[in-house]
Write an enzyme that holds these catalytic residues in place. Structure first.
Site, PDB file in Angstrom:
ATOM      1  N   PHE A 176       0.860  -1.183   0.000  1.00  0.00           N
ATOM      2  CA  PHE A 176       0.000   0.000   0.000  1.00  0.00           C
ATOM      3  C   PHE A 176       0.891   1.226   0.000  1.00  0.00           C
ATOM      4  O   PHE A 176       1.762   1.365   0.858  1.00  0.00           O
ATOM      5  CB  PHE A 176      -0.923   0.012   1.223  1.00  0.00           C
ATOM      6  CG  PHE A 176      -1.892   1.168   1.219  1.00  0.00           C
ATOM      7  CD1 PHE A 176      -3.100   1.066   0.549  1.00  0.00           C
ATOM      8  CD2 PHE A 176      -1.588   2.353   1.862  1.00  0.00           C
ATOM      9  CE1 PHE A 176      -3.996   2.130   0.518  1.00  0.00           C
ATOM     10  CE2 PHE A 176      -2.470   3.424   1.836  1.00  0.00           C
ATOM     11  CZ  PHE A 176      -3.681   3.306   1.166  1.00  0.00           C
TER      12      PHE A 176
ATOM     13  N   ASP B 175       9.346   2.903   1.127  1.00  0.00           N
ATOM     14  CA  ASP B 175       8.164   3.577   1.655  1.00  0.00           C
ATOM     15  C   ASP B 175       8.157   3.365   3.164  1.00  0.00           C
ATOM     16  O   ASP B 175       7.810   2.293   3.657  1.00  0.00           O
ATOM     17  CB  ASP B 175       6.908   2.990   1.002  1.00  0.00           C
ATOM     18  CG  ASP B 175       5.614   3.572   1.564  1.00  0.00           C
ATOM     19  OD1 ASP B 175       5.647   4.227   2.632  1.00  0.00           O
ATOM     20  OD2 ASP B 175       4.558   3.348   0.950  1.00  0.00           O
TER      21      ASP B 175
ATOM     22  N   LYS C 218       3.008  10.222   8.338  1.00  0.00           N
ATOM     23  CA  LYS C 218       2.378   9.744   9.561  1.00  0.00           C
ATOM     24  C   LYS C 218       3.042  10.313  10.820  1.00  0.00           C
ATOM     25  O   LYS C 218       2.785  11.441  11.198  1.00  0.00           O
ATOM     26  CB  LYS C 218       2.331   8.214   9.546  1.00  0.00           C
ATOM     27  CG  LYS C 218       1.283   7.655   8.569  1.00  0.00           C
ATOM     28  CD  LYS C 218       1.101   6.187   8.715  1.00  0.00           C
ATOM     29  CE  LYS C 218       0.053   5.605   7.773  1.00  0.00           C
ATOM     30  NZ  LYS C 218      -1.324   5.976   8.117  1.00  0.00           N
TER      31      LYS C 218
END
Length: 404
Positions: A138, A223, A252
């Site tokens: 993702f 990532d 995040k």
């Protein structure tokens, strides 16, 4: 405001792409939250691995207040002091030499993928455009990142999607070897798959990716949107493996709850993102940069990073004890304070059933797909809160088993 917003207002006024819980939190402090009715919860969801220092951490609140009275936003027609200080901190703390600031993980990954193709175009020609990523990965919700992500359900109905994207099997180096060639511009990988089930990469897999990328003059993109900024027990997860990417994305936890993200790379590669090639209106705004810098300064310390590892062991001990009683988990895995408990065969696909039971017990948690209970709490959650949270989780699991 004469009208007090309710959960019903979500269904009335907002698009239905989310299905939030029925409770509406209104206040947070540390690892605790309170809803509109004054009911208290322990938060092990952390805003999906965002609230790295919990709710309303004094350092972040202080940075927000101080900067909020000085300067919020200029756009990138000008630079600003907090953005420059944040970029320097990221460079000093990592392999990077250049930083691009933006507002979300999807934006950071979009920038990374565009940079990889632009670098290949500049140095090798337009034929070198292939991108390899991994099934169940993702990488965001833009059309580019959702296509690179290895879960077709997220791109279905939004086609035609970007081309020259291939998917290999995670932790299977031979599946990458079968796809990669001299027309590959980049391989994008999570050092630990998050949404795909909290699955850490193996040392040999990441080392092999680095070697394959070097062999074919492709860029290796990590990532670290979910694993970065202390979540793994080091500032970035690549530091556990000793494998250095060419590009790294972070978001995040970077803003500790404020929307902040960054793409990190080297001088040589970053040069391909020349003037006018890419941008972000809010990227590197003064307010967000000040908060992110404060978060980094708190997290990038031995006290916090060593504490993440100690808390991991405490969570693992409790999860294993719960499993000994109820047999609901097949495997407990993860790094630092991004942990996953895969459901046993008898409870296949029932991780989502734990969440409403946990809410009723005063606990907020997550899932990573239908079969993995996911925990992503504050990196500084007090041990007493961990003990109480696990007691609440055990009560929820006991009810799950009783209802089965």
């Amino acid at each position: 405001m004469s009208h007090t917003p309710s959960r019903q207002d979500f269904d009335t006024y907002m698009t239905p792409n989310y299905a939030p819980q029925q409770v509406v939190p209104v206040r947070g402090e540390g690892s605790r939250l309170w809803d509109q009715e004054g009911r208290e919860y322990i938060d092990l969801a952390g805003g999906i691995a965002v609230n790295a220092l919990g709710h309303c951490h004094p350092a972040l609140v202080g940075a927000l207040k101080e900067q909020g009275e000085k300067l919020w936003h200029l756009s990138n027609i000008y630079t600003n002091e907090p953005a420059l200080a944040l970029a320097r901190k990221l460079v000093d703390s990592t392999f990077a030499e250049k930083v691009y600031l933006c507002s979300s993980g999807g934006e950071a990954n979009e920038a990374a993928l565009k940079l990889a193709r632009r670098y290949a175009f500049d140095h090798f020609g337009k034929q070198k455009d292939k991108i390899i990523s991994f099934r169940q990965s993702f990488h965001g919700r833009t059309l580019f990142t959702v296509t690179v992500g290895g879960q077709p359900k997220y791109s279905e109905g939004f086609g035609p999607v970007p081309g020259a994207i291939q998917h290999a099997e995670y932790n299977d180096l031979e599946s990458v070897r079968a796809l990669i060639d001299d027309d590959t511009c980049a391989v994008m990988v999570e050092p630990m798959q998050g949404e795909g089930g909290i699955i850490p990469a193996t040392q040999a897999f990441l080392e092999g990716l680095r070697a394959l990328c070097d062999e074919h003059q492709a860029l290796l993109i990590f990532d670290e949107v979910q694993t970065g900024v202390g979540r793994s027990g080091k500032l970035y997860a690549y530091q556990h493996f000793g494998v250095t990417p060419d590009i790294l994305t972070t978001a995040k936890s970077l803003g500790g709850g404020f929307p902040m993200a960054a793409m990190l790379t080297t001088d040589n590669i970053g040069a391909s993102l020349g003037f006018g090639t890419h941008g972000s209106t809010y990227g590197g705004n003064a307010l967000g940069s000040a908060v992110a810098l404060a978060a980094l300064e708190v997290i990038d310390t031995p006290e916090v990073l060593d504490g993440v590892q100690a808390r991991h062991q405490l969570f693992r001990k409790h999860l294993e004890a719960i499993n000994e009683k109820y047999g609901v988990f097949k495997e407990i895995r993860g790094m630092g304070l991004l942990m996953g408990a895969q459901m046993s065969d008898a409870f296949e696909g029932r991780a989502k059933d734990i969440l409403p039971l946990a809410i009723e017990e005063g606990l907020m948690a997550l899932i990573a797909g239908p079969n993995v209970l996911r925990l992503a709490p504050s990196l500084v959650i007090p041990e007493a809160d961990i003990e109480e949270a696990m007691a609440r989780l055990e009560r929820a699991i006991k009810r799950l088993v009783a209802h089965s």
